[in-house]
Design a protein around this motif. Structure first.
Motif, PDB file in Angstrom:
ATOM      1  N   THR A   1      88.631  41.507  51.452  1.00  0.00           N
ATOM      2  CA  THR A   1      88.319  42.357  52.629  1.00  0.00           C
ATOM      3  C   THR A   1      89.505  42.684  53.724  1.00  0.00           C
ATOM      4  OG1 THR A   1      87.603  40.645  54.024  1.00  0.00           O
ATOM      5  CG2 THR A   1      86.059  41.533  52.434  1.00  0.00           C
TER       6      THR A   1
ATOM      7  N   ASN B   1      91.459  44.964  54.058  1.00  0.00           N
ATOM      8  CA  ASN B   1      91.448  46.352  53.928  1.00  0.00           C
ATOM      9  C   ASN B   1      92.701  46.975  54.894  1.00  0.00           C
ATOM     10  OD1 ASN B   1      90.685  49.440  54.211  1.00  0.00           O
ATOM     11  ND2 ASN B   1      89.360  48.660  52.617  1.00  0.00           N
TER      12      ASN B   1
ATOM     13  N   ASP C   1      85.857  47.211  52.390  1.00  0.00           N
ATOM     14  CA  ASP C   1      85.737  47.271  53.634  1.00  0.00           C
ATOM     15  C   ASP C   1      84.243  46.618  53.908  1.00  0.00           C
ATOM     16  OD1 ASP C   1      85.350  47.436  56.288  1.00  0.00           O
ATOM     17  OD2 ASP C   1      85.687  49.760  56.470  1.00  0.00           O
ATOM     18  N   LEU C   2      84.079  45.465  54.059  1.00  0.00           N
ATOM     19  CA  LEU C   2      82.594  44.820  54.088  1.00  0.00           C
ATOM     20  C   LEU C   2      81.791  45.609  55.278  1.00  0.00           C
ATOM     21  CD1 LEU C   2      81.460  43.049  52.553  1.00  0.00           C
ATOM     22  CD2 LEU C   2      81.842  41.143  54.221  1.00  0.00           C
TER      23      LEU C   2
ATOM     24  N   ASP D   1      80.398  49.701  50.287  1.00  0.00           N
ATOM     25  CA  ASP D   1      81.164  48.604  49.851  1.00  0.00           C
ATOM     26  C   ASP D   1      80.306  47.347  49.858  1.00  0.00           C
ATOM     27  OD1 ASP D   1      83.120  49.994  49.308  1.00  0.00           O
ATOM     28  OD2 ASP D   1      84.531  49.222  50.799  1.00  0.00           O
TER      29      ASP D   1
ATOM     30  N   VAL E   1      84.288  36.251  47.784  1.00  0.00           N
ATOM     31  CA  VAL E   1      84.547  37.146  48.695  1.00  0.00           C
ATOM     32  C   VAL E   1      85.622  36.552  49.602  1.00  0.00           C
ATOM     33  CG1 VAL E   1      83.844  38.970  50.514  1.00  0.00           C
ATOM     34  CG2 VAL E   1      82.567  38.555  48.606  1.00  0.00           C
TER      35      VAL E   1
ATOM     36  N   LEU F   1      87.175  36.906  53.138  1.00  0.00           N
ATOM     37  CA  LEU F   1      86.690  37.464  54.424  1.00  0.00           C
ATOM     38  C   LEU F   1      88.213  37.595  55.230  1.00  0.00           C
ATOM     39  CD1 LEU F   1      83.522  36.144  55.304  1.00  0.00           C
ATOM     40  CD2 LEU F   1      83.824  38.215  54.291  1.00  0.00           C
TER      41      LEU F   1
END
Length: 254
Positions: free
Chosen positions: A40, A42, A59-60, A65, A83, A85
């Motif tokens: 994430t 991004n 992009d969470l 997404d 994931v 973060l």
């Protein structure tokens, strides 16, 4: 095998979230567990640099997404989703997942959800545990004390324990051991996985010329971290499910 989602995060930056994600992916690869990852950070993610073949940058905060991660867990060939973060995104991600029913679905057994909360040695990092406690009931909550970027942690006296661990009776704690700085930097500069560094291999499989000494430090660090991961119930359930699937496939092929 039931789909498993593992969130690796913290609201404080610089505590080693991506290193922890890399270690998890390395571990699963060596255990023959298919895993995929979402980065994430991004638009340019560090995790993708080390695992370009299985990592997608997202992009969470984008609904599209979120769907890309959550709506595909059952259909993806890889039943484990990691994931990574970005810094400061942990509380927000948990809040979003709570509001759209993801946490309740995990508690109901539709899939396994694990939160690996990476903490440093500061009070600010510890305060996060109290802030996320309202989300962790009924999920696998793992507090990872990362010694890679920190040389020491607080000595937990009784008052500190009561303040920061109150309400976290179901939490499990692991320690990510200290890795020699030169060894860590060598892996980072090489842009390879921990296992490839130990095996003296480049990303394309060609032979490398990494230091034998530094490879030894990484090998010992990986072994110590494996021992920490091996005792987690979440990890045990993933490995047990994988062995069950392998046995069933062998039986069906006979």
């Amino acid at each position: 095998m039931k789909p498993t989602l593992i969130l690796v995060g913290a609201d404080k930056g610089g505590v080693g979230k991506t290193t922890t994600s890399r270690a998890l992916l390395d571990y699963f690869s060596r255990k023959n567990v298919l895993a995929r990852a979402f980065d994430t950070e991004n638009p340019r993610g560090t995790l993708k640099r080390f695992y370009p073949g299985i990592t997608e940058i997202i992009d969470l905060e984008s609904v599209a997404d979120q769907m890309k991660v959550l709506d595909t867990m059952g259909s993806a060939a890889q039943k484990v989703t990691v994931v990574d973060l970005k810094a400061g995104a942990l509380s927000n991600a948990l809040d979003v997942f709570d509001r759209i029913g993801i946490l309740d679905a995990a508690r109901a057994g539709q899939f396994q959800l694990g939160l690996m909360h990476v903490i440093g040695s500061s009070i600010a990092s510890l305060d996060e545990m109290g802030e996320v406690a309202k989300y962790t009931k009924g999920i696998s909550y793992i507090v990872a004390r990362n010694f890679i970027n920190e040389t020491n942690f607080f000595e937990w006296d009784e008052k500190t324990f009561k303040k920061y661990f109150a309400g976290l009776s179901d939490a499990r704690e692991i320690e990510i051991p200290k890795l020699n700085e030169m060894a860590y930097e060598a892996v980072d500069l090489a842009g390879v996985t921990f296992s490839d560094f130990i095996a003296n291999k480049l990303p394309n499989g060609a032979d490398a010329n990494f230091s034998f000494v530094l490879r030894g430090y990484v090998r010992k660090w990986r072994s110590d971290l494996d021992a920490q991961l091996d005792r987690l119930d979440l990890i045990k359930s993933i490995l047990d499910a994988g062995r069950t699937n392998e046995s069933a496939e062998k039986t069906a092929a006979q």
